[in-house]
Design a protein around this motif. Structure first.
Motif, PDB file in Angstrom:
ATOM      1  N   SER A  33      -2.985  -7.315   1.588  1.00  0.00           N
ATOM      2  CA  SER A  33      -1.878  -6.682   1.443  1.00  0.00           C
ATOM      3  C   SER A  33      -1.872  -5.878   0.187  1.00  0.00           C
ATOM      4  CB  SER A  33      -0.455  -7.705   1.571  1.00  0.00           C
ATOM      5  OG  SER A  33       0.775  -7.136   0.962  1.00  0.00           O
ATOM      6  N   ILE A  34      -1.202  -4.646   0.271  1.00  0.00           N
ATOM      7  CA  ILE A  34      -1.256  -3.848  -1.041  1.00  0.00           C
ATOM      8  C   ILE A  34      -0.045  -3.267  -1.342  1.00  0.00           C
ATOM      9  CG2 ILE A  34      -3.783  -3.342  -1.118  1.00  0.00           C
ATOM     10  CD1 ILE A  34      -3.329  -0.798   0.047  1.00  0.00           C
ATOM     11  N   ARG A  35       0.890  -3.921  -0.959  1.00  0.00           N
ATOM     12  CA  ARG A  35       2.351  -3.451  -1.083  1.00  0.00           C
ATOM     13  C   ARG A  35       2.816  -3.085  -2.732  1.00  0.00           C
ATOM     14  NH1 ARG A  35       7.211  -5.549  -2.159  1.00  0.00           N
ATOM     15  NH2 ARG A  35       6.391  -7.480  -2.599  1.00  0.00           N
ATOM     16  N   LYS A  36       2.518  -3.967  -3.422  1.00  0.00           N
ATOM     17  CA  LYS A  36       2.726  -3.374  -4.852  1.00  0.00           C
ATOM     18  C   LYS A  36       1.831  -2.497  -5.421  1.00  0.00           C
ATOM     19  CE  LYS A  36       4.767  -7.919  -6.328  1.00  0.00           C
ATOM     20  NZ  LYS A  36       4.164  -9.309  -7.164  1.00  0.00           N
ATOM     21  N   SER A  37       0.671  -2.501  -5.092  1.00  0.00           N
ATOM     22  CA  SER A  37      -0.219  -1.513  -5.466  1.00  0.00           C
ATOM     23  C   SER A  37       0.301  -0.070  -5.134  1.00  0.00           C
ATOM     24  CB  SER A  37      -1.643  -1.446  -4.906  1.00  0.00           C
ATOM     25  OG  SER A  37      -2.455  -2.183  -5.786  1.00  0.00           O
ATOM     26  N   ASP A  38       0.979   0.010  -3.911  1.00  0.00           N
ATOM     27  CA  ASP A  38       1.552   1.123  -3.286  1.00  0.00           C
ATOM     28  C   ASP A  38       2.870   1.709  -4.129  1.00  0.00           C
ATOM     29  OD1 ASP A  38      -0.463   1.951  -1.614  1.00  0.00           O
ATOM     30  OD2 ASP A  38       0.108   0.835  -0.165  1.00  0.00           O
ATOM     31  N   GLU A  39       3.489   0.547  -4.504  1.00  0.00           N
ATOM     32  CA  GLU A  39       4.793   0.739  -5.139  1.00  0.00           C
ATOM     33  C   GLU A  39       4.380   1.434  -6.678  1.00  0.00           C
ATOM     34  OE1 GLU A  39       7.189  -2.699  -5.693  1.00  0.00           O
ATOM     35  OE2 GLU A  39       7.326  -2.791  -3.544  1.00  0.00           O
ATOM     36  N   ALA A  67     -13.017   7.938 -11.663  1.00  0.00           N
ATOM     37  CA  ALA A  67     -13.705   6.906 -10.655  1.00  0.00           C
ATOM     38  C   ALA A  67     -12.867   5.654 -10.521  1.00  0.00           C
ATOM     39  CB  ALA A  67     -15.062   6.470 -11.255  1.00  0.00           C
ATOM     40  N   LYS A  68     -11.820   5.685 -11.011  1.00  0.00           N
ATOM     41  CA  LYS A  68     -10.950   4.316 -10.694  1.00  0.00           C
ATOM     42  C   LYS A  68      -9.741   4.924  -9.900  1.00  0.00           C
ATOM     43  CE  LYS A  68     -11.739   2.571 -15.223  1.00  0.00           C
ATOM     44  NZ  LYS A  68     -10.889   1.972 -16.537  1.00  0.00           N
ATOM     45  N   GLY A  69      -9.804   6.277  -9.614  1.00  0.00           N
ATOM     46  CA  GLY A  69      -8.594   6.798  -9.061  1.00  0.00           C
ATOM     47  C   GLY A  69      -8.593   6.619  -7.377  1.00  0.00           C
ATOM     48  N   PRO A  70      -7.355   6.785  -6.860  1.00  0.00           N
ATOM     49  CA  PRO A  70      -7.126   6.584  -5.176  1.00  0.00           C
ATOM     50  C   PRO A  70      -8.011   7.512  -4.416  1.00  0.00           C
ATOM     51  CG  PRO A  70      -5.418   7.800  -6.346  1.00  0.00           C
ATOM     52  CD  PRO A  70      -6.258   7.301  -7.471  1.00  0.00           C
ATOM     53  N   GLN A  71      -8.615   8.373  -4.985  1.00  0.00           N
ATOM     54  CA  GLN A  71      -9.300   9.299  -4.385  1.00  0.00           C
ATOM     55  C   GLN A  71     -10.851   8.571  -3.931  1.00  0.00           C
ATOM     56  OE1 GLN A  71      -8.171  10.411  -7.020  1.00  0.00           O
ATOM     57  NE2 GLN A  71      -7.067  12.368  -6.696  1.00  0.00           N
ATOM     58  N   GLN A  72     -11.334   7.646  -4.940  1.00  0.00           N
ATOM     59  CA  GLN A  72     -12.356   6.827  -4.759  1.00  0.00           C
ATOM     60  C   GLN A  72     -12.494   5.631  -3.948  1.00  0.00           C
ATOM     61  OE1 GLN A  72     -15.443   8.511  -5.705  1.00  0.00           O
ATOM     62  NE2 GLN A  72     -13.740  10.016  -5.784  1.00  0.00           N
ATOM     63  N   ASN A  73     -11.223   5.571  -3.320  1.00  0.00           N
ATOM     64  CA  ASN A  73     -11.197   4.061  -2.661  1.00  0.00           C
ATOM     65  C   ASN A  73     -10.270   4.410  -1.361  1.00  0.00           C
ATOM     66  OD1 ASN A  73     -11.972   2.183  -4.451  1.00  0.00           O
ATOM     67  ND2 ASN A  73     -10.651   3.351  -5.782  1.00  0.00           N
ATOM     68  N   VAL A  74     -10.677   3.950  -0.092  1.00  0.00           N
ATOM     69  CA  VAL A  74      -9.839   4.356   1.140  1.00  0.00           C
ATOM     70  C   VAL A  74      -8.377   4.018   0.933  1.00  0.00           C
ATOM     71  CG1 VAL A  74      -9.843   3.581   3.634  1.00  0.00           C
ATOM     72  CG2 VAL A  74     -11.961   3.389   2.294  1.00  0.00           C
ATOM     73  N   LYS A  75      -7.710   5.112   1.235  1.00  0.00           N
ATOM     74  CA  LYS A  75      -6.154   5.002   0.891  1.00  0.00           C
ATOM     75  C   LYS A  75      -5.703   4.065   2.309  1.00  0.00           C
ATOM     76  CE  LYS A  75      -4.919   8.968  -1.704  1.00  0.00           C
ATOM     77  NZ  LYS A  75      -5.391  10.422  -1.104  1.00  0.00           N
ATOM     78  N   GLY A  76      -4.902   3.254   1.936  1.00  0.00           N
ATOM     79  CA  GLY A  76      -4.140   2.586   2.622  1.00  0.00           C
ATOM     80  C   GLY A  76      -4.798   1.022   2.979  1.00  0.00           C
ATOM     81  N   ILE A  77      -5.964   1.097   2.509  1.00  0.00           N
ATOM     82  CA  ILE A  77      -6.915  -0.495   2.663  1.00  0.00           C
ATOM     83  C   ILE A  77      -6.845  -0.895   1.209  1.00  0.00           C
ATOM     84  CG2 ILE A  77      -8.937  -1.217   3.288  1.00  0.00           C
ATOM     85  CD1 ILE A  77      -7.179  -0.858   5.606  1.00  0.00           C
ATOM     86  N   ALA A  78      -7.566  -0.072   0.508  1.00  0.00           N
ATOM     87  CA  ALA A  78      -8.080  -0.510  -0.907  1.00  0.00           C
ATOM     88  C   ALA A  78      -6.972  -0.751  -1.972  1.00  0.00           C
ATOM     89  CB  ALA A  78      -8.990   0.476  -1.692  1.00  0.00           C
ATOM     90  N   PRO A  79      -7.023  -1.820  -2.563  1.00  0.00           N
ATOM     91  CA  PRO A  79      -6.013  -2.084  -3.736  1.00  0.00           C
ATOM     92  C   PRO A  79      -6.116  -0.832  -4.783  1.00  0.00           C
ATOM     93  CG  PRO A  79      -7.755  -3.264  -4.173  1.00  0.00           C
ATOM     94  CD  PRO A  79      -8.263  -2.714  -2.910  1.00  0.00           C
ATOM     95  N   LYS A  80      -5.104  -0.551  -5.447  1.00  0.00           N
ATOM     96  CA  LYS A  80      -5.130   0.460  -6.305  1.00  0.00           C
ATOM     97  C   LYS A  80      -4.703  -0.001  -7.912  1.00  0.00           C
ATOM     98  CE  LYS A  80      -3.010   3.965  -3.257  1.00  0.00           C
ATOM     99  NZ  LYS A  80      -2.787   3.003  -2.078  1.00  0.00           N
ATOM    100  N   TYR A  81      -4.197  -1.009  -8.030  1.00  0.00           N
ATOM    101  CA  TYR A  81      -3.996  -1.618  -9.525  1.00  0.00           C
ATOM    102  C   TYR A  81      -4.650  -2.894  -9.522  1.00  0.00           C
ATOM    103  CZ  TYR A  81      -1.187   2.737 -10.020  1.00  0.00           C
ATOM    104  OH  TYR A  81      -0.723   3.805 -10.243  1.00  0.00           O
TER     105      TYR A  81
END
Ligand SMILES: Cc1ncc(COP(=O)(O)O)c(C=O)c1O
Length: 445
Positions: free
Chosen positions: A13-19, A36-50
């Protein structure tokens, strides 16, 4: 319940990441401070962001999911997150102060250590970021040679002189853009064709993933010397990793100047410019290179503790040993599955997974592997950025995950439907290419 590192888990679950991301999109252009840490480098909707926390080789995202990290802060975590000896050194220094009104003795102590460890480090200066150090190296080289042109062949940071060769060059005056050109790694002819009497410096990463061939680095040294051009090694990735003394030690090639940052202080912001005393002497008067936080003591304390540990524990050897298990393991799993279109390449301290475009879109293939690695609790950007905290258990677990994940990729490729297996948007390319980084070769008149 947040996910743990485990088999047969669902995607986290990446609910807080998405918030956080939703708010960031309103306030922070491009959302990230490091591409390289940005959302473009990680599968959106699946990968954590923070990420919130790290210990050793493991990290926890803001939703509490745990992962083994193979990005390691995009390089700096050479020892690992919250590494006791380094954290202790930072805490001790914190009691005395962070930034002072006069010079700090750690500037001298760390300079002595670097002088001892890095070949050819006859003179040493500090700054905060990798781009600070490469930019200072270029300015020093221009002042010393009284020339203006620069040849480069990799990534060297966000400053004008370098970024002008990429497609993100808006905002850079044309006069600056006209002074930097590129050459191809392992192609000495591309250097010979571009170098001229106005070339101040040739700057490169001594290697990225491809090993130097046909004495390339020696020929480069020779070409520069004959042309009166300075050779600069950008050792952000190679320094303190491939060998304690970096690529100059490993290949026994002398650069005139060398720059370091990522691995030196286990995550604290510091960079180092080293080189020939006569060249660096332009920093006495002619060249201005000063910044408020240049002698900041927490980072210097961290650098002292990190370098001591890297040396005492022979960390470069450990990175190579653990990295080899992952690299060889990945390649043998792929081979057994008959997947000749994916390989793990590069030196063991930092290897890269490649996906061949003959069977599909490489970014989609990479995205699918990333998506499935995340499911099993591995934060993966297509690299093995090794640290001293990557344990045997981490490596064994990761190889077992590859045994689960690569068959998923194989099935998707066999069905010619990689995209169909993706549960989010695929990762995007960065302008930083691994090979053929030749966006702007100099044309000789
Ligand atoms: C080889 C190389 N040089 C320079 C830089 C720039 O360093 P920084 O991002 O700290 O400015 C990087 C950053 O990734 C790098 O990989």
């Amino acid at each position: 319940m947040p996910n743990k590192i485990d088999f047969n888990k669902d995607y986290p679950s990446i609910r807080k990441s998405d918030e956080f991301y939703k708010t960031a999109l309103k306030l922070i252009p491009s959302a990230t401070q490091t591409l390289a840490k940005g959302p473009q480098q990680n599968v959106k909707g699946i990968a954590p962001k923070y990420l919130q926390r790290g210990k050793g080789s493991h990290v926890w995202d803001v939703d509490g999911n745990e992962y083994i990290d193979y990005n390691m802060g995009i390089g700096p975590l050479s020892l690992g997150y919250s590494y006791d000896k380094v954290d202790q050194a930072i805490k001790e220094q914190l009691k005395d102060g962070i930034t002072f009104s006069l010079m700090h003795p750690l500037e001298v102590e760390v300079a002595e250590m670097i002088h001892e460890i890095i070949p050819n480090a006859e003179a040493i200066r500090y700054s905060k970021t990798g781009a600070d150090a490469t930019t200072a190296a270029i300015r020093v080289a221009r002042a010393f040679t009284k020339r203006e042109k620069v040849l480069c062949c990799g990534y060297h940071g966000w400053h004008d002189w370098y970024i002008s060769v990429t497609d993100r060059n808006h905002g850079i005056p044309q006069a600056v853009q006209d002074l930097t050109y590129t050459f191809n790694y392992n192609d000495i002819q591309s250097v010979v064709d571009s170098i001229d009497e106005n070339t101040a410096a040739v700057i490169l990463e001594p290697f990225v993933f491809e090993a130097p061939k046909d004495d390339f680095l020696f020929k480069l040294r020779d070409t520069c010397t004959k042309n009166g051009t300075l050779l600069i090694f950008d050792e952000m990735w190679t320094g303190f990793r491939i060998a304690l003394g970096g690529a100059q030690e490993f290949f026994n090639v002398k650069a005139d100047l060398a720059t370091f940052s990522k691995a030196i202080a286990n995550g604290m912001p510091i960079s180092v410019l080293t080189g020939r005393k006569d060249v660096m002497s332009v920093l006495e008067k002619e060249v201005f290179f000063y910044t408020t936080f240049g002698g900041e003591a927490l980072s210097l304390a961290a650098a002292k503790a990190t370098i001591n540990e890297l040396r005492d524990k022979n960390v470069p050897e450990y990175l190579s040993k653990q990295g080899r298990k992952l690299k060889d393991g990945y390649n043998s799993i792929a081979k057994e599955l008959g997947m000749d279109y994916t390989k793990c390449i590069g030196y063991e301290c930092r290897s890269l997974m490649t996906f061949d475009s003959s069977v599909g879109n490489p970014l989609e293939m990479k995205s699918l592997v990333q998506q499935e690695m995340i499911k099993h609790g591995i934060l993966w950007g297509g690299f093995h950025n090794m640290s001293f905290s990557h344990s045997d258990d981490d490596v064994d677990y990761t190889l077992n995950v590859y045994k689960e994940v690569l068959p998923v990729l194989k099935k998707a490729v066999d069905e010619k439907n990689v995209k169909g297996y993706l549960k989010g948007e695929p990762v995007e390319p960065v302008f930083r290419k691994v090979g053929n980084f030749n966006t702007k070769p100099a044309k000789k008149q």
